[in-house]
Design a protein around this motif. Structure first.
Motif, PDB file in Angstrom:
ATOM      1  N   PRO A 117      35.567   2.555   3.897  1.00 14.91           N
ATOM      2  CA  PRO A 117      36.421   2.798   5.064  1.00 14.91           C
ATOM      3  C   PRO A 117      35.574   3.095   6.293  1.00 14.91           C
ATOM      4  O   PRO A 117      34.416   3.496   6.168  1.00 14.91           O
ATOM      5  CB  PRO A 117      37.241   4.018   4.672  1.00 14.91           C
ATOM      6  CG  PRO A 117      36.960   4.291   3.250  1.00 14.91           C
ATOM      7  CD  PRO A 117      35.744   3.528   2.857  1.00 14.91           C
TER       8      PRO A 117
ATOM      9  N   ARG B 118      41.465   9.917   4.310  1.00 14.57           N
ATOM     10  CA  ARG B 118      42.288   9.262   3.300  1.00 14.57           C
ATOM     11  C   ARG B 118      43.437  10.170   2.873  1.00 14.57           C
ATOM     12  O   ARG B 118      43.256  11.363   2.683  1.00 14.57           O
ATOM     13  CB  ARG B 118      41.428   8.852   2.111  1.00 14.57           C
ATOM     14  CG  ARG B 118      40.495   7.722   2.483  1.00 14.57           C
ATOM     15  CD  ARG B 118      39.445   7.426   1.474  1.00 14.57           C
ATOM     16  NE  ARG B 118      39.968   7.082   0.164  1.00 14.57           N
ATOM     17  CZ  ARG B 118      39.205   6.714  -0.842  1.00 14.57           C
ATOM     18  NH1 ARG B 118      37.901   6.643  -0.707  1.00 14.57           N
ATOM     19  NH2 ARG B 118      39.740   6.425  -2.005  1.00 14.57           N
TER      20      ARG B 118
ATOM     21  N   PHE C 282      37.881  -1.171   1.078  1.00 18.75           N
ATOM     22  CA  PHE C 282      38.766  -0.979   2.226  1.00 18.75           C
ATOM     23  C   PHE C 282      39.240  -2.324   2.760  1.00 18.75           C
ATOM     24  O   PHE C 282      38.459  -3.256   2.878  1.00 18.75           O
ATOM     25  CB  PHE C 282      37.995  -0.234   3.325  1.00 18.75           C
ATOM     26  CG  PHE C 282      38.756  -0.071   4.602  1.00 18.75           C
ATOM     27  CD1 PHE C 282      39.727   0.903   4.725  1.00 18.75           C
ATOM     28  CD2 PHE C 282      38.501  -0.891   5.680  1.00 18.75           C
ATOM     29  CE1 PHE C 282      40.426   1.069   5.907  1.00 18.75           C
ATOM     30  CE2 PHE C 282      39.194  -0.732   6.874  1.00 18.75           C
ATOM     31  CZ  PHE C 282      40.154   0.253   6.985  1.00 18.75           C
TER      32      PHE C 282
ATOM     33  N   CYS D  73      44.136   4.951   4.839  1.00 18.73           N
ATOM     34  CA  CYS D  73      43.169   5.598   5.725  1.00 18.73           C
ATOM     35  C   CYS D  73      43.765   5.777   7.117  1.00 18.73           C
ATOM     36  O   CYS D  73      44.360   4.853   7.667  1.00 18.73           O
ATOM     37  CB  CYS D  73      41.899   4.757   5.841  1.00 18.73           C
ATOM     38  SG  CYS D  73      40.962   4.655   4.329  1.00 18.73           S
TER      39      CYS D  73
ATOM     40  N   SER E 186      37.191   8.248   9.114  1.00 10.68           N
ATOM     41  CA  SER E 186      38.573   8.047   8.701  1.00 10.68           C
ATOM     42  C   SER E 186      38.923   9.077   7.633  1.00 10.68           C
ATOM     43  O   SER E 186      38.068   9.611   6.947  1.00 10.68           O
ATOM     44  CB  SER E 186      38.787   6.621   8.175  1.00 10.68           C
ATOM     45  OG  SER E 186      38.066   6.420   6.984  1.00 10.68           O
TER      46      SER E 186
END
Length: 154
Positions: free
Chosen positions: A75, A81, A50, A27, A79
């Protein structure tokens, strides 16, 4: 220095030595730094969670050790990925508008989460013939919907 491709699929252990899963993704935070990784549990009910980069105690050649097995489930908001959000394969442009290739891998400093270079390729067939380039940048990237913009002229 490590690359995402070196770490994806690597086992993750909590400090007492229990395997808690394997790395399936990374991330990026809003500022372009690596905020953590997505770990996929090998269980009957497949589950991913996460782990913040701050929880990582060691990046070894055979596994990653984290301080504890208590991990966040999702996450952080905003963020991005690497694999899931299709950052892999996006066009990389310099901040002056030059095409640098398609993103193939990311080189970063493990403890700090700082990206230091991007491995690019001209496409699928150039990957087969080792047509990869390393693009160095000390500034965080700008992760856009259609392209990634990096500063290569410091």
């Amino acid at each position: 220095m490590r690359t995402f491709s070196q770490l994806i699929g690597m086992p993750v252990y909590c400090h007492p030595g229990k395997n808690i899963g394997i790395i399936s993704d990374f991330c990026f935070a809003d500022d372009g730094h690596i905020s953590g990784m997505i770990v996929h549990q090998r269980a009957f009910l497949k589950k991913s969670f996460f782990i913040s980069l701050q929880k990582v105690m060691a990046f070894g050649s055979e596994g990653i050790i984290v301080s504890d097995g208590n991990c966040e489930q999702k996450p952080p908001k905003h963020s991005v990925r690497f694999v899931h959000d299709s950052v892999f394969g996006k066009m990389v442009l310099s901040d002056t508008g030059d095409a640098l290739g398609l993103l193939h891998d990311v080189c970063f400093l493990e403890k700090m989460g700082t990206i230091i270079a991007y491995e690019t390729t001209d496409g699928f067939f150039s990957e087969l013939t080792e047509g990869k380039r390393l693009v160095r940048s000390e500034q965080p990237p700008s992760l856009g919907e259609d392209a990634i913009i990096v500063s290569v002229y410091e």
